[in-house]
Write an enzyme that holds these catalytic residues in place. Structure first.
Site, PDB file in Angstrom:
ATOM      1  CG  ASP A  37     -49.898  29.580  13.599  1.00 20.20           C
ATOM      2  OD1 ASP A  37     -50.367  29.321  14.731  1.00 20.20           O
ATOM      3  OD2 ASP A  37     -49.199  30.591  13.372  1.00 20.20           O
ATOM      4  CG  HIS A  51     -56.523  24.586  20.105  1.00 20.69           C
ATOM      5  ND1 HIS A  51     -55.576  24.988  19.196  1.00 20.69           N
ATOM      6  CD2 HIS A  51     -56.264  25.284  21.244  1.00 20.69           C
ATOM      7  CE1 HIS A  51     -54.777  25.896  19.757  1.00 20.69           C
ATOM      8  NE2 HIS A  51     -55.184  26.092  20.998  1.00 20.69           N
ATOM      9  CG  LEU A 100     -50.958   9.644   4.699  1.00 21.54           C
ATOM     10  CD1 LEU A 100     -50.301  10.508   3.626  1.00 21.54           C
ATOM     11  CD2 LEU A 100     -52.214  10.360   5.211  1.00 21.54           C
TER      12      LEU A 100
HETATM   13  C1  IPE Z   1     -46.179  26.650  15.582  1.00 20.76           C
HETATM   14  O1  IPE Z   1     -47.143  27.610  15.861  1.00 20.76           O
HETATM   15  C2  IPE Z   1     -46.497  25.386  16.305  1.00 20.76           C
HETATM   16  C3  IPE Z   1     -47.691  24.672  15.870  1.00 20.76           C
HETATM   17  C4  IPE Z   1     -48.464  24.994  14.878  1.00 20.76           C
HETATM   18  C5  IPE Z   1     -47.982  23.465  16.615  1.00 20.76           C
HETATM   19  P1  IPE Z   1     -46.934  28.709  16.998  1.00 20.76           P
HETATM   20  O2  IPE Z   1     -48.154  29.535  17.016  1.00 20.76           O
HETATM   21  O3  IPE Z   1     -46.551  28.052  18.281  1.00 20.76           O
HETATM   22  O4  IPE Z   1     -45.668  29.497  16.457  1.00 20.76           O
HETATM   23  P2  IPE Z   1     -45.201  31.003  16.710  1.00 20.76           P
HETATM   24  O5  IPE Z   1     -45.206  31.223  18.200  1.00 20.76           O
HETATM   25  O6  IPE Z   1     -46.196  31.877  16.031  1.00 20.76           O
HETATM   26  O7  IPE Z   1     -43.847  31.084  16.080  1.00 20.76           O
HETATM   27  C1  IPE Z   2     -51.798  26.419  16.215  1.00 23.23           C
HETATM   28  O1  IPE Z   2     -52.690  27.444  16.469  1.00 23.23           O
HETATM   29  C2  IPE Z   2     -52.025  25.236  17.116  1.00 23.23           C
HETATM   30  C3  IPE Z   2     -50.999  25.085  18.168  1.00 23.23           C
HETATM   31  C4  IPE Z   2     -49.918  25.793  18.274  1.00 23.23           C
HETATM   32  C5  IPE Z   2     -51.241  24.055  19.152  1.00 23.23           C
HETATM   33  P1  IPE Z   2     -52.389  28.552  17.558  1.00 23.23           P
HETATM   34  O2  IPE Z   2     -52.880  28.083  18.880  1.00 23.23           O
HETATM   35  O3  IPE Z   2     -50.951  28.939  17.532  1.00 23.23           O
HETATM   36  O4  IPE Z   2     -53.277  29.732  17.044  1.00 23.23           O
HETATM   37  P2  IPE Z   2     -52.877  31.261  16.955  1.00 23.23           P
HETATM   38  O5  IPE Z   2     -51.619  31.339  16.142  1.00 23.23           O
HETATM   39  O6  IPE Z   2     -52.673  31.740  18.360  1.00 23.23           O
HETATM   40  O7  IPE Z   2     -54.037  31.898  16.284  1.00 23.23           O
HETATM   41 MG    MG Z   3     -49.881  30.337  16.485  1.00 23.57          MG
END
Ligand code: IPE
Ligand code: IPE
Ligand code: MG
Length: 251
Positions: A26, A43, A137
């Site tokens: 995240d 990303h 892995l």
């Molecule tokens: C969880 O992150 C999903 C991924 C890392 C793919 P999110 O950013 O979607 O989760 P919330 O919304 O903070 O719970």
């Molecule tokens: C996690 O990073 C990746 C996905 C959920 C695809 P985020 O896109 O949730 O990044 P933040 O949490 O908004 O910074």
């Molecule tokens: Mg996020």
């Protein structure tokens, strides 16, 4: 200090350690926005980090690595971000499958496939077939994944067979998420990006997982950070409901 973590963790990377590590990657969007860039930039950087962590995971005793790439709730994001994420996944698959074969990495995709672009699904299935013999892995990428949805589908399979035993349930779970093998429970769950929640990830498999939360955003996660998480994991005492060995001996 960081170096010390690296050395300690590598000492644990012997034949006897076989860890299942799961990561909620995240913070990509915030990392990019903090730098005045569009979320997608984060990303893209995050995908580079995935490549690095997959390469070094076996050095840390990791035999199964489950990465949360796209949750079923991530469909709620703007269409443009969703499209870019799917394209990024497809492009990385095209380039990384060869590397996975070379490095003994078996790839599996856990999650729903019926809502993904059929071309992406074809690429995923090709990667699964071509890497199926990988022994070093098991890399499981969670795409359109929801733990609750998987659990509900596994329960449905159990009901159809009228068999609710724990052993069979693990098989139904694997089937419900398209995983080719029954995978051991998660030993260590890492979440980057500062939030301390599961966001519908591996609810069943994390029953006795150790949790490690860090404020580091995923694009900044590196070998030192992984080493730190693994070192913290090894410093914890896992009891699984029993009492510590010392107290058994001394009453
Ligand atoms: C969880 O992150 C999903 C991924 C890392 C793919 P999110 O950013 O979607 O989760 P919330 O919304 O903070 O719970
Ligand atoms: C996690 O990073 C990746 C996905 C959920 C695809 P985020 O896109 O949730 O990044 P933040 O949490 O908004 O910074
Ligand atoms: Mg996020």
């Amino acid at each position: 200090m960081k170096q010390q973590f690296t050395l300690n963790s590598k000492q644990h990377s012997n034949e006897n350690v076989s860890l299942h590590v799961a990561i909620i990657m995240d913070g990509n969007g915030r990392w990019a926005q903090q730098r005045g860039r569009p979320r997608f930039w984060g990303h893209r950087q995050g995908a580079e980090v995935v490549k690095k962590i997959v390469e070094i995971a076996p050095d840390y005793g990791i035999s199964t690595l489950t990465l949360y790439a796209f949750s079923s709730d991530n469909w709620k994001r703007p269409q443009q971000e969703v499209n870019l994420l799917m394209q990024l996944l497809q492009r990385k698959l095209q380039t990384e499958t060869k590397n996975s074969i070379k490095n003994g990495v078996r790839m599996s995709f856990i999650g729903r496939r019926d809502r993904l672009d059929p071309r992406l699904v074809a690429e995923m299935e090709k990667a699964e077939q071509e890497t199926a013999h990988g022994q070093k892995l098991h890399l499981r990428l969670a795409v359109d994944y929801s733990a609750r949805e998987v659990l509900a589908r596994a329960a449905q399979l159990a009901a159809e067979q009228n068999d609710f035993s724990r052993e069979r349930f693990d098989e139904y779970l694997a089937k419900a998420m398209h995983c080719p093998v029954v995978t051991p429970d998660v030993d260590l769950l890492i979440r980057t990006g500062g939030e301390q929640r599961l966001s519908d990830f591996l609810l069943w498999e994390c029953a006795y997982a150790e949790f490690y939360f860090t404020n580091v955003m995923w694009p900044d996660f590196d070998e030192d950070e992984l080493a730190r998480a693994i070192a913290v994991f090894h410093s914890r005492e896992r009891r699984f409901g029993a009492i510590p060995q010392m107290q058994v001996s001394f009453g």
